[in-house]
Design an enzyme around this catalytic site. Structure first.
Site, PDB file in Angstrom:
ATOM      1  N   GLY A 218       2.884   5.331  -5.066  1.00 14.80           N
ATOM      2  CA  GLY A 218       2.536   5.074  -3.675  1.00 14.80           C
ATOM      3  C   GLY A 218       1.770   3.766  -3.609  1.00 14.80           C
TER       4      GLY A 218
ATOM      5  CB  ALA B 286      -0.507   1.057  -6.565  1.00 13.21           C
ATOM      6  CG  ASP B 287      -2.480   7.453  -7.665  1.00 12.15           C
ATOM      7  OD1 ASP B 287      -3.475   7.182  -8.361  1.00 12.15           O
ATOM      8  OD2 ASP B 287      -1.858   8.521  -7.747  1.00 12.15           O
ATOM      9  CB  THR B 288       1.858   5.770 -10.937  1.00 14.76           C
ATOM     10  OG1 THR B 288       2.037   4.444 -10.441  1.00 14.76           O
ATOM     11  CG2 THR B 288       3.168   6.250 -11.552  1.00 14.76           C
TER      12      THR B 288
END
Length: 190
Positions: A106, A69-71
């Site tokens: 994501g 994940a990435d924010t």
């Protein structure tokens, strides 16, 4: 399937634990988190999650499902990542003060043979933050590991957030309701 969380974030680990799913954390150092310059803003976090996932491709077993994940925080199409220092954190907090911004996480879920990725967006509105509030938060909470220089679950979120539209947990870094839904569908479509 054995679930692997490829993240060093204590918040992501805490949130995934809340789903009562057994998982292990696995980290690879030095993953390139760059993305093509023409990537639409609302697809950047998903693109980075996919890049992280691809870095693990050779390190997952046949019975494992990897979650990356990435924010990112977006204000007027400007991306706010993690602040480099206290001055950068203060600048970011001034930018979101008195405004609504988007938090986009994501996520990529990958096995040896299948992959599914998605993004979740939450709108967050902050009140006008005083200089004292910004200084207090940066000095006491050191938000240097957080996109946009804040944690909604921390003091600044308690005193500053006027409203959110979307997933609260997404703002913390992992849209767990959507993860749960996608895991269920992923397992059922085997």
């Amino acid at each position: 399937m054995k679930i692997i969380l490829a993240s060093g974030s204590p918040r992501r680990k805490e949130l995934l634990s809340g789903l009562e799913i057994d998982f292990e954390v696995r980290l690879l150092p030095g993953i390139d988190e760059s993305y093509p310059a023409d990537t639409p803003t609302d697809k950047i976090a998903e693109c980075i999650a996919h890049t992280k996932s691809a870095a693990y491709a050779e390190n997952i077993a046949d019975d494992e499902l990897l979650i990356t994940a990435d924010t990112i925080v977006v204000v007027d199409d400007r991306i706010l990542g993690k602040p480099v220092d206290a001055d950068d954190a203060r600048s970011m907090l001034r930018m979101i003060s008195g405004r609504t911004h988007r938090v986009i996480t994501g996520v990529c879920m990958k096995t040896k043979t299948r992959e599914r990725s998605f993004s979740v967006t939450t709108d967050v509105t902050f009140k006008n933050l005083s200089s004292w509030e910004i200084d207090h938060y940066v000095d006491h909470y050191k938000p240097f590991d957080k996109a946009g220089a804040y944690g909604i679950q921390e003091w600044i979120g308690l005193v500053g957030v006027e409203s959110i539209s979307g997933s609260y947990f997404n703002v913390m870094g992992l849209p767990v309701q959507r993860i749960y839904k996608e895991l269920s569908e992923f397992q059922n479509s085997r």
